[in-house]
Design a protein around this motif. Structure first.
Motif, mmCIF file in Angstrom:
data_model
loop_
_atom_site.group_PDB
_atom_site.id
_atom_site.type_symbol
_atom_site.label_atom_id
_atom_site.label_comp_id
_atom_site.label_asym_id
_atom_site.label_seq_id
_atom_site.Cartn_x
_atom_site.Cartn_y
_atom_site.Cartn_z
ATOM 1 N N ASP A 115 -7.932 120.791 -92.198
ATOM 2 C CA ASP A 115 -9.285 121.350 -92.272
ATOM 3 C C ASP A 115 -10.197 120.270 -92.857
ATOM 4 O OD1 ASP A 115 -11.531 122.924 -92.506
ATOM 5 O OD2 ASP A 115 -10.441 124.664 -93.285
ATOM 6 N N PHE A 119 -11.583 119.606 -96.448
ATOM 7 C CA PHE A 119 -10.984 120.615 -97.329
ATOM 8 C C PHE A 119 -9.542 120.258 -97.656
ATOM 9 C CE2 PHE A 119 -9.468 125.255 -97.749
ATOM 10 C CZ PHE A 119 -9.654 125.218 -99.126
ATOM 11 N N VAL A 120 -8.586 120.562 -96.758
ATOM 12 C CA VAL A 120 -7.182 120.305 -97.061
ATOM 13 C C VAL A 120 -6.397 119.915 -95.813
ATOM 14 C CG1 VAL A 120 -7.148 121.910 -99.014
ATOM 15 C CG2 VAL A 120 -6.450 122.714 -96.732
ATOM 16 N N HIS A 146 -9.253 120.069 -108.524
ATOM 17 C CA HIS A 146 -8.966 119.817 -107.110
ATOM 18 C C HIS A 146 -10.070 118.926 -106.526
ATOM 19 C CE1 HIS A 146 -6.349 123.346 -107.661
ATOM 20 N NE2 HIS A 146 -5.711 122.956 -106.574
ATOM 21 N N CYS A 157 -5.807 117.691 -100.968
ATOM 22 C CA CYS A 157 -7.255 117.899 -100.893
ATOM 23 C C CYS A 157 -7.924 116.723 -100.175
ATOM 24 C CB CYS A 157 -7.844 118.051 -102.282
ATOM 25 S SG CYS A 157 -7.366 119.571 -103.126
ATOM 26 N N ALA A 193 -12.718 120.765 -104.174
ATOM 27 C CA ALA A 193 -12.524 122.203 -103.937
ATOM 28 C C ALA A 193 -12.456 122.921 -105.281
ATOM 29 C CB ALA A 193 -11.256 122.439 -103.121
ATOM 30 N N GLU A 216 -8.192 114.008 -89.978
ATOM 31 C CA GLU A 216 -9.401 114.826 -89.906
ATOM 32 C C GLU A 216 -10.117 114.674 -88.572
ATOM 33 O OE1 GLU A 216 -11.564 115.463 -93.999
ATOM 34 O OE2 GLU A 216 -11.060 113.339 -93.810
#
Length: 251
Positions: A71, A74-75, A111, A134, A138, A162
């Motif tokens: 994501d 995000f992660v 995070h 991460c 976040a 990504e």
């Protein structure tokens, strides 16, 4: 106005501030087609989780597993080894793969990009073998999910992930193609690597100079010393073999 902006800046810095954490000497490396991702454990932050994941790495459970979730911003999350691994599990692997760990959190450990944290279900103490890295800050995960490691190399590889085409299934953003962990290994970053010792040589060396008296048990102290030396040499073999794997499978 300037004073207000300065105060706002200070507040933002404080929010972003992170406590100092000690990295383990052990380094874990995941080898993907896109490159290597390396991380160190945070044993003072999450000792139980760090030991659990390290055991799974030592048992080879992440080799053949994959990042099922990427994501952007995000992660990037690994699958659970019991379902995401392409290779079957033996009895020992199944035993450890089924274990869970308690939620381990520490105030001030946040995070942000590069932090490695345990995934879990509804219960805080349900973390198993799936974890996420991460890709950005976040803060809403702080104190809710257990951070246990820090990426030390390979953020550029994660940024490559990504860029992969994705699809969305429920809350998960998933790559269209499988992102396989082709190989995984660990090594010490500072501890000197021992010289390779074959099992046969170790047995010969351990028994050199042993008398009939020692063998018969009348000299238990000498025998115990030999056994302790033998045990240490066998333990050192594991470290050396990991170093050999690192050289053999380097991408």
């Amino acid at each position: 106005m300037n004073a207000l902006l300065a105060l706002l800046f200070v507040c933002l810095v404080l929010v972003r501030a992170d406590v100092d954490v000690k990295l383990s000497e052990e380094r874990v490396v995941f080898q993907l087609q896109q490159g290597d991702i390396e991380f160190a454990f945070l044993p003072e932050v999450a000792p139980v989780t760090a030991k659990h994941i390290f055991t799974l790495v030592q048992l080879g459970l992440y080799t053949g597993n994959h990042f099922f979730r990427v994501d952007k911003g995000f992660v990037a999350q690994t699958a659970d080894v019991t379902s995401g691994r392409q290779l079957p599990l033996n009895a020992q692997q199944q035993e450890h793969a089924s274990k869970t760990v308690p939620l381990e959190v520490k105030e001030g450990v946040k995070h942000h990009a590069g932090r490695v944290s345990m995934a879990r279900g509804g219960s805080p103490d349900s973390g198993g073998s799936s974890f996420f890295i991460c890709l950005g800050d976040a803060p809403h995960l702080d104190m809710q999910y257990g951070i246990f490691a820090q990426v030390t190399r390979g953020m550029e590889v994660l940024h490559q992930l990504e860029a992969l085409p994705t699809k969305k299934e429920g809350i998960f953003v998933m790559p269209l193609e499988r992102v396989t962990i082709v190989n995984s290994y660990w090594y010490y970053v500072q501890k000197p690597q021992p010289k390779l010792t074959l099992a046969g040589d170790a047995l010969v060396a351990a028994n050199e100079g042993s008398s009939d008296e020692a063998v018969s048990g009348s000299s238990g102290g000498a025998c115990r010393q030999q056994l302790a030396a033998l045990k240490e040499r066998f333990q050192n073999q594991e470290v050396t073999l990991q170093e050999l794997r690192q050289k053999q499978f380097a991408v």
